[in-house]
Design a protein around this motif. Sequence first.
Motif, mmCIF file in Angstrom:
data_model
loop_
_atom_site.group_PDB
_atom_site.id
_atom_site.type_symbol
_atom_site.label_atom_id
_atom_site.label_comp_id
_atom_site.label_asym_id
_atom_site.label_seq_id
_atom_site.Cartn_x
_atom_site.Cartn_y
_atom_site.Cartn_z
ATOM 1 N N GLY A 136 0.834 -1.199 0.000
ATOM 2 C CA GLY A 136 0.000 0.000 0.000
ATOM 3 C C GLY A 136 0.867 1.247 0.000
ATOM 4 O O GLY A 136 1.872 1.314 0.714
ATOM 5 N N VAL A 137 0.466 2.229 -0.780
ATOM 6 C CA VAL A 137 1.206 3.487 -0.845
ATOM 7 C C VAL A 137 0.574 4.472 0.152
ATOM 8 O O VAL A 137 -0.575 4.876 -0.001
ATOM 9 C CB VAL A 137 1.199 4.072 -2.276
ATOM 10 N N LEU A 138 1.363 4.798 1.180
ATOM 11 C CA LEU A 138 0.897 5.735 2.210
ATOM 12 C C LEU A 138 0.939 7.169 1.704
ATOM 13 O O LEU A 138 1.778 7.491 0.887
ATOM 14 C CB LEU A 138 1.785 5.609 3.453
ATOM 15 N N LYS A 139 0.068 8.049 2.213
ATOM 16 C CA LYS A 139 -0.966 7.670 3.167
ATOM 17 C C LYS A 139 -2.251 7.280 2.468
ATOM 18 O O LYS A 139 -3.067 6.563 3.016
ATOM 19 C CB LYS A 139 -1.274 8.858 4.103
ATOM 20 N N GLY A 140 -2.447 7.790 1.275
ATOM 21 C CA GLY A 140 -3.739 7.734 0.606
ATOM 22 C C GLY A 140 -4.412 6.379 0.486
ATOM 23 O O GLY A 140 -5.628 6.284 0.521
ATOM 24 N N TYR A 183 -12.298 8.817 1.226
ATOM 25 C CA TYR A 183 -11.893 7.415 1.149
ATOM 26 C C TYR A 183 -10.351 7.311 1.073
ATOM 27 O O TYR A 183 -9.799 6.586 0.271
ATOM 28 C CB TYR A 183 -12.562 6.748 -0.062
ATOM 29 N N GLY A 184 -9.692 8.118 1.902
ATOM 30 C CA GLY A 184 -8.226 8.120 1.952
ATOM 31 C C GLY A 184 -7.582 9.236 1.152
ATOM 32 O O GLY A 184 -6.465 9.655 1.445
ATOM 33 N N LEU A 185 -8.288 9.721 0.155
ATOM 34 C CA LEU A 185 -7.741 10.787 -0.707
ATOM 35 C C LEU A 185 -7.846 12.136 -0.007
ATOM 36 O O LEU A 185 -8.901 12.475 0.538
ATOM 37 C CB LEU A 185 -8.536 10.869 -2.013
ATOM 38 N N ASP A 186 -6.775 12.900 -0.073
ATOM 39 C CA ASP A 186 -6.767 14.183 0.633
ATOM 40 C C ASP A 186 -6.570 15.372 -0.289
ATOM 41 O O ASP A 186 -6.118 15.245 -1.425
ATOM 42 C CB ASP A 186 -5.628 14.207 1.650
ATOM 43 N N TYR A 187 -6.896 16.524 0.273
ATOM 44 C CA TYR A 187 -6.444 17.788 -0.291
ATOM 45 C C TYR A 187 -5.800 18.503 0.885
ATOM 46 O O TYR A 187 -6.490 18.829 1.861
ATOM 47 C CB TYR A 187 -7.610 18.626 -0.854
ATOM 48 N N ASP A 188 -4.463 18.651 0.833
ATOM 49 C CA ASP A 188 -3.754 19.304 1.928
ATOM 50 C C ASP A 188 -4.015 18.584 3.263
ATOM 51 O O ASP A 188 -4.243 19.230 4.281
ATOM 52 C CB ASP A 188 -4.197 20.774 1.998
ATOM 53 N N GLN A 189 -4.008 17.249 3.239
ATOM 54 C CA GLN A 189 -4.209 16.374 4.414
ATOM 55 C C GLN A 189 -5.647 16.394 4.953
ATOM 56 O O GLN A 189 -5.912 15.801 6.003
ATOM 57 C CB GLN A 189 -3.224 16.708 5.558
ATOM 58 N N LYS A 190 -6.547 17.014 4.246
ATOM 59 C CA LYS A 190 -7.940 17.058 4.719
ATOM 60 C C LYS A 190 -8.820 16.123 3.887
ATOM 61 O O LYS A 190 -8.471 15.785 2.765
ATOM 62 C CB LYS A 190 -8.489 18.485 4.623
ATOM 63 N N ILE A 213 -16.470 9.225 -1.977
ATOM 64 C CA ILE A 213 -15.496 9.969 -2.791
ATOM 65 C C ILE A 213 -16.206 11.147 -3.448
ATOM 66 O O ILE A 213 -17.288 10.988 -4.025
ATOM 67 C CB ILE A 213 -14.814 9.052 -3.826
ATOM 68 N N TYR A 214 -15.572 12.307 -3.320
ATOM 69 C CA TYR A 214 -16.154 13.553 -3.839
ATOM 70 C C TYR A 214 -15.213 14.230 -4.799
ATOM 71 O O TYR A 214 -13.997 14.096 -4.717
ATOM 72 C CB TYR A 214 -16.412 14.539 -2.693
ATOM 73 N N HIS A 215 -15.796 15.022 -5.682
ATOM 74 C CA HIS A 215 -15.034 15.909 -6.545
ATOM 75 C C HIS A 215 -14.938 17.225 -5.795
ATOM 76 O O HIS A 215 -15.962 17.779 -5.372
ATOM 77 C CB HIS A 215 -15.790 16.073 -7.877
ATOM 78 N N LEU A 216 -13.713 17.715 -5.609
ATOM 79 C CA LEU A 216 -13.513 18.983 -4.904
ATOM 80 C C LEU A 216 -13.532 20.111 -5.937
ATOM 81 O O LEU A 216 -12.628 20.221 -6.771
ATOM 82 C CB LEU A 216 -12.176 18.948 -4.164
ATOM 83 N N GLN A 217 -14.567 20.904 -5.853
ATOM 84 C CA GLN A 217 -14.753 21.979 -6.830
ATOM 85 C C GLN A 217 -14.290 23.294 -6.216
ATOM 86 O O GLN A 217 -14.893 23.748 -5.245
ATOM 87 C CB GLN A 217 -16.253 22.069 -7.183
#
Length: 173
Positions: free
Chosen positions: A38-42, A154-161, A168-172
């Motif tokens: 697994g590739v941390l952290k995501g 679901y593990g995916l971040d934007y600036d650790q958030k 899972i969301y699209h960050l607009q």
Amino acid sequence: MKPELIPVLDRQTIARLVCDLGAKISEDYRGRPLVLIGVLKGAFIFLSDLVRSLQIPVEIDFIQVASYGSGTASSGEIRLCKPIDVDVRNKDVLLVEDIVDTGLTLQFLLDYLSAMEPASLNVCAMIDKHERRRTGVSVAYAGHRTQEGFLVGYGLDYDQKYRELPEIYHLQF
Ligand code: IMP
Ligand code: MG
């Protein structure tokens, strides 16, 4: 202004996609010693769900890299932070990523792992995002393939958030 979260994959959809991936991987690797990295952290949430959807025994390890740069773009300059501990020589290895974007991180990891002479080396990613791909890496197992957008949850971040969100969301912006 606060970015907007637009739903992309809900819990049920994620569960179904992960279950399908688990079934496919179990079928393809049955009877072979498989190591999941697994590739941390995501990838920590995806990997934990994925291993529980497998019907074959596996070894699990983690690797961590840092990519210089901030915001939503990868700089392409990658540094290894945490190497693997498991001996992967002559074993089948499946690298588990949260998302593949440019493919530069993946290329770096594949080069690093290939040097350890595994019997085979493939990639499983929750999201395979194509628009900014800059390498020829191929994702053998993808939960969801998409063209574009910056995704979180679901593990995916934007600036650790947003890692803790179960969907899972699209960050607009
Ligand atoms: P690369 O561009 O394929 O090297 O992507 C490297 C890393 O950037 C991924 O492992 C993620 O950590 C991060 N990343 C790329 N696209 C997204 C995204 O849409 N959401 C969250 N993280 C992303
Ligand atoms: Mg990542």
